[in-house]
Design a protein around this motif. Structure first.
Motif, PDB file in Angstrom:
ATOM      1  N   ARG A  58      16.526  26.183  -0.840  1.00 53.69           N
ATOM      2  CA  ARG A  58      16.965  26.671  -2.158  1.00 53.69           C
ATOM      3  C   ARG A  58      16.772  28.173  -2.299  1.00 53.69           C
ATOM      4  O   ARG A  58      17.434  28.817  -3.113  1.00 53.69           O
ATOM      5  N   LYS A  59      15.885  28.752  -1.495  1.00 58.94           N
ATOM      6  CA  LYS A  59      15.642  30.201  -1.546  1.00 58.94           C
ATOM      7  C   LYS A  59      16.767  30.982  -0.887  1.00 58.94           C
ATOM      8  O   LYS A  59      16.896  32.182  -1.098  1.00 58.94           O
ATOM      9  N   LYS A  60      17.566  30.290  -0.057  1.00 63.04           N
ATOM     10  CA  LYS A  60      18.604  30.962   0.718  1.00 63.04           C
ATOM     11  C   LYS A  60      19.948  30.923  -0.009  1.00 63.04           C
ATOM     12  O   LYS A  60      20.214  30.022  -0.789  1.00 63.04           O
ATOM     13  N   GLU A  61      20.768  31.891   0.340  1.00 62.22           N
ATOM     14  CA  GLU A  61      22.131  31.929  -0.188  1.00 62.22           C
ATOM     15  C   GLU A  61      22.928  30.805   0.478  1.00 62.22           C
ATOM     16  O   GLU A  61      22.652  30.440   1.625  1.00 62.22           O
ATOM     17  N   PRO A  62      23.943  30.268  -0.212  1.00 61.21           N
ATOM     18  CA  PRO A  62      24.746  29.186   0.382  1.00 61.21           C
ATOM     19  C   PRO A  62      25.314  29.537   1.758  1.00 61.21           C
ATOM     20  O   PRO A  62      25.292  28.709   2.668  1.00 61.21           O
ATOM     21  N   THR A  63      25.794  30.760   1.948  1.00 63.84           N
ATOM     22  CA  THR A  63      26.366  31.142   3.245  1.00 63.84           C
ATOM     23  C   THR A  63      25.288  31.144   4.334  1.00 63.84           C
ATOM     24  O   THR A  63      25.559  30.756   5.469  1.00 63.84           O
ATOM     25  N   GLU A  64      24.097  31.571   3.977  1.00 62.79           N
ATOM     26  CA  GLU A  64      22.994  31.576   4.940  1.00 62.79           C
ATOM     27  C   GLU A  64      22.623  30.142   5.334  1.00 62.79           C
ATOM     28  O   GLU A  64      22.380  29.847   6.506  1.00 62.79           O
ATOM     29  N   ARG A  65      22.604  29.237   4.346  1.00 61.33           N
ATOM     30  CA  ARG A  65      22.311  27.825   4.631  1.00 61.33           C
ATOM     31  C   ARG A  65      23.376  27.223   5.533  1.00 61.33           C
ATOM     32  O   ARG A  65      23.072  26.501   6.486  1.00 61.33           O
ATOM     33  N   GLU A  66      24.641  27.523   5.240  1.00 59.85           N
ATOM     34  CA  GLU A  66      25.746  26.986   6.045  1.00 59.85           C
ATOM     35  C   GLU A  66      25.672  27.493   7.477  1.00 59.85           C
ATOM     36  O   GLU A  66      25.868  26.734   8.430  1.00 59.85           O
ATOM     37  N   GLU A  67      25.386  28.777   7.642  1.00 60.07           N
ATOM     38  CA  GLU A  67      25.278  29.364   8.978  1.00 60.07           C
ATOM     39  C   GLU A  67      24.128  28.712   9.748  1.00 60.07           C
ATOM     40  O   GLU A  67      24.267  28.362  10.916  1.00 60.07           O
ATOM     41  N   GLU A  68      23.007  28.542   9.075  1.00 63.72           N
ATOM     42  CA  GLU A  68      21.846  27.906   9.704  1.00 63.72           C
ATOM     43  C   GLU A  68      22.171  26.469  10.109  1.00 63.72           C
ATOM     44  O   GLU A  68      21.836  26.035  11.208  1.00 63.72           O
ATOM     45  N   GLN A  69      22.852  25.734   9.237  1.00 61.87           N
ATOM     46  CA  GLN A  69      23.213  24.348   9.536  1.00 61.87           C
ATOM     47  C   GLN A  69      24.192  24.278  10.704  1.00 61.87           C
ATOM     48  O   GLN A  69      24.076  23.413  11.567  1.00 61.87           O
ATOM     49  N   SER A  70      25.136  25.208  10.757  1.00 58.06           N
ATOM     50  CA  SER A  70      26.102  25.242  11.858  1.00 58.06           C
ATOM     51  C   SER A  70      25.395  25.476  13.187  1.00 58.06           C
ATOM     52  O   SER A  70      25.684  24.803  14.182  1.00 58.06           O
ATOM     53  N   MET A  71      24.465  26.418  13.202  1.00 60.61           N
ATOM     54  CA  MET A  71      23.721  26.698  14.431  1.00 60.61           C
ATOM     55  C   MET A  71      22.849  25.508  14.813  1.00 60.61           C
ATOM     56  O   MET A  71      22.749  25.155  15.997  1.00 60.61           O
ATOM     57  N   LEU A  72      22.247  24.866  13.845  1.00 59.01           N
ATOM     58  CA  LEU A  72      21.438  23.681  14.110  1.00 59.01           C
ATOM     59  C   LEU A  72      22.306  22.587  14.730  1.00 59.01           C
ATOM     60  O   LEU A  72      21.905  21.951  15.712  1.00 59.01           O
ATOM     61  N   ASP A  73      23.501  22.377  14.181  1.00 60.53           N
ATOM     62  CA  ASP A  73      24.426  21.380  14.716  1.00 60.53           C
ATOM     63  C   ASP A  73      24.807  21.695  16.168  1.00 60.53           C
ATOM     64  O   ASP A  73      24.850  20.802  17.012  1.00 60.53           O
ATOM     65  N   VAL A  74      25.066  22.974  16.457  1.00 59.63           N
ATOM     66  CA  VAL A  74      25.426  23.383  17.813  1.00 59.63           C
ATOM     67  C   VAL A  74      24.279  23.088  18.775  1.00 59.63           C
ATOM     68  O   VAL A  74      24.477  22.511  19.848  1.00 59.63           O
ATOM     69  N   TYR A  75      23.074  23.458  18.394  1.00 62.18           N
ATOM     70  CA  TYR A  75      21.914  23.241  19.257  1.00 62.18           C
ATOM     71  C   TYR A  75      21.660  21.742  19.459  1.00 62.18           C
ATOM     72  O   TYR A  75      21.410  21.298  20.572  1.00 62.18           O
ATOM     73  N   MET A  76      21.737  20.974  18.383  1.00 58.77           N
ATOM     74  CA  MET A  76      21.482  19.538  18.485  1.00 58.77           C
ATOM     75  C   MET A  76      22.541  18.860  19.346  1.00 58.77           C
ATOM     76  O   MET A  76      22.222  17.990  20.154  1.00 58.77           O
ATOM     77  N   ALA A  77      23.805  19.265  19.199  1.00 60.56           N
ATOM     78  CA  ALA A  77      24.884  18.700  20.021  1.00 60.56           C
ATOM     79  C   ALA A  77      24.650  19.050  21.485  1.00 60.56           C
ATOM     80  O   ALA A  77      24.812  18.204  22.370  1.00 60.56           O
ATOM     81  N   ALA A  78      24.239  20.279  21.761  1.00 57.46           N
ATOM     82  CA  ALA A  78      23.989  20.713  23.131  1.00 57.46           C
ATOM     83  C   ALA A  78      22.855  19.914  23.772  1.00 57.46           C
ATOM     84  O   ALA A  78      22.847  19.698  24.982  1.00 57.46           O
ATOM     85  N   LEU A  79      21.923  19.473  22.960  1.00 60.06           N
ATOM     86  CA  LEU A  79      20.789  18.687  23.453  1.00 60.06           C
ATOM     87  C   LEU A  79      21.068  17.191  23.437  1.00 60.06           C
ATOM     88  O   LEU A  79      20.193  16.384  23.753  1.00 60.06           O
ATOM     89  N   GLY A  80      22.294  16.811  23.027  1.00 61.31           N
ATOM     90  CA  GLY A  80      22.660  15.407  22.989  1.00 61.31           C
ATOM     91  C   GLY A  80      22.014  14.640  21.840  1.00 61.31           C
ATOM     92  O   GLY A  80      21.918  13.421  21.872  1.00 61.31           O
ATOM     93  N   MET A  81      21.613  15.358  20.815  1.00 61.93           N
ATOM     94  CA  MET A  81      20.942  14.725  19.674  1.00 61.93           C
ATOM     95  C   MET A  81      21.935  14.211  18.642  1.00 61.93           C
ATOM     96  O   MET A  81      21.586  13.382  17.821  1.00 61.93           O
ATOM     97  N   ILE A  82      23.177  14.724  18.680  1.00 60.91           N
ATOM     98  CA  ILE A  82      24.243  14.240  17.804  1.00 60.91           C
ATOM     99  C   ILE A  82      25.508  14.145  18.653  1.00 60.91           C
ATOM    100  O   ILE A  82      25.689  14.928  19.585  1.00 60.91           O
ATOM    101  N   PRO A  83      26.374  13.209  18.343  1.00 60.48           N
ATOM    102  CA  PRO A  83      27.596  13.090  19.141  1.00 60.48           C
ATOM    103  C   PRO A  83      28.501  14.295  18.932  1.00 60.48           C
ATOM    104  O   PRO A  83      28.602  14.816  17.821  1.00 60.48           O
TER     105      PRO A  83
END
Length: 90
Positions: A58-83
Protein backbone atom coordinates in the motif's frame (compact mmCIF):
# COMPACT_ATOMS: atom_id res chain seq x y z
CA UNK A 1 32.91 37.00 19.91
CA UNK A 2 34.23 33.47 19.41
CA UNK A 3 32.93 32.52 22.85
CA UNK A 4 29.40 33.54 21.88
CA UNK A 5 29.53 31.40 18.73
CA UNK A 6 30.82 28.44 20.73
CA UNK A 7 28.11 28.86 23.34
CA UNK A 8 25.46 29.13 20.63
CA UNK A 9 26.81 26.04 18.82
CA UNK A 10 26.91 24.14 22.11
CA UNK A 11 23.32 25.10 22.88
CA UNK A 12 22.21 24.24 19.35
CA UNK A 13 23.98 20.87 19.49
CA UNK A 14 22.43 20.07 22.86
CA UNK A 15 18.98 20.98 21.53
CA UNK A 16 19.43 18.76 18.48
CA UNK A 17 20.62 15.81 20.58
CA UNK A 18 17.70 16.19 23.00
CA UNK A 19 15.19 16.35 20.13
CA UNK A 20 16.64 13.20 18.58
CA UNK A 21 16.49 11.46 21.97
CA UNK A 22 12.82 12.41 22.39
CA UNK A 23 11.99 11.22 18.89
CA UNK A 24 13.83 7.92 19.48
CA UNK A 25 11.76 7.41 22.62
CA UNK A 26 8.55 8.18 20.69
CA UNK A 27 9.69 5.76 17.97
CA UNK A 28 10.05 3.00 20.59
CA UNK A 29 6.57 3.73 21.92
CA UNK A 30 5.07 3.71 18.43
CA UNK A 31 6.91 0.46 17.55
CA UNK A 32 5.40 -1.08 20.70
CA UNK A 33 1.95 0.14 19.68
CA UNK A 34 2.35 -1.36 16.21
CA UNK A 35 3.46 -4.66 17.73
CA UNK A 36 0.31 -4.69 19.87
CA UNK A 37 -1.90 -4.11 16.81
CA UNK A 38 -0.22 -7.00 15.00
CA UNK A 39 -0.76 -9.19 18.06
CA UNK A 40 -4.44 -8.18 18.06
CA UNK A 41 -4.68 -9.00 14.34
CA UNK A 42 -3.10 -12.41 14.95
CA UNK A 43 -5.47 -13.09 17.86
CA UNK A 44 -8.35 -12.35 15.48
CA UNK A 45 -7.09 -14.92 12.98
CA UNK A 46 -5.24 -12.69 10.52
CA UNK A 47 -1.92 -13.80 9.04
CA UNK A 48 0.52 -11.11 10.19
CA UNK A 49 3.12 -11.95 7.53
CA UNK A 50 0.54 -11.29 4.81
CA UNK A 51 -0.72 -8.22 6.65
CA UNK A 52 2.84 -6.78 6.70
CA UNK A 53 3.13 -7.47 2.96
CA UNK A 54 -0.20 -5.71 2.27
CA UNK A 55 0.94 -2.68 4.26
CA UNK A 56 4.23 -2.66 2.36
CA UNK A 57 2.39 -2.82 -0.98
CA UNK A 58 0.00 0.00 0.00
CA UNK A 59 3.01 2.31 0.46
CA UNK A 60 3.95 1.87 -3.20
CA UNK A 61 2.53 3.55 -6.26
CA UNK A 62 0.34 1.29 -8.46
CA UNK A 63 2.92 1.31 -11.28
CA UNK A 64 5.67 0.29 -8.87
CA UNK A 65 3.51 -2.58 -7.55
CA UNK A 66 2.72 -3.73 -11.10
CA UNK A 67 6.39 -3.64 -12.09
CA UNK A 68 7.36 -5.59 -8.98
CA UNK A 69 4.64 -8.18 -9.63
CA UNK A 70 5.73 -8.55 -13.27
CA UNK A 71 9.33 -9.17 -12.23
CA UNK A 72 8.20 -11.62 -9.56
CA UNK A 73 6.15 -13.50 -12.18
CA UNK A 74 9.16 -13.65 -14.52
CA UNK A 75 11.44 -14.99 -11.80
CA UNK A 76 8.89 -17.52 -10.56
CA UNK A 77 8.20 -18.75 -14.11
CA UNK A 78 11.95 -19.10 -14.73
CA UNK A 79 12.21 -21.23 -11.59
CA UNK A 80 9.24 -23.37 -12.64
CA UNK A 81 7.12 -22.12 -9.76
CA UNK A 82 4.24 -21.05 -12.04
CA UNK A 83 3.26 -22.41 -15.43
CA UNK A 84 4.47 -20.42 -18.41
CA UNK A 85 1.89 -19.15 -20.90
CA UNK A 86 2.92 -21.73 -23.53
CA UNK A 87 2.25 -24.56 -21.06
CA UNK A 88 -1.19 -23.16 -20.19
CA UNK A 89 -2.24 -23.18 -23.87
CA UNK A 90 -1.28 -26.86 -24.30
Amino acid sequence: MAGTKTTFAHGQLKSIVERIERLEEEKKTIAGDIKEVYAEAKANGFDTKILRKVISLRKKEPTEREEEQSMLDVYMAALGMIPEESEEAA
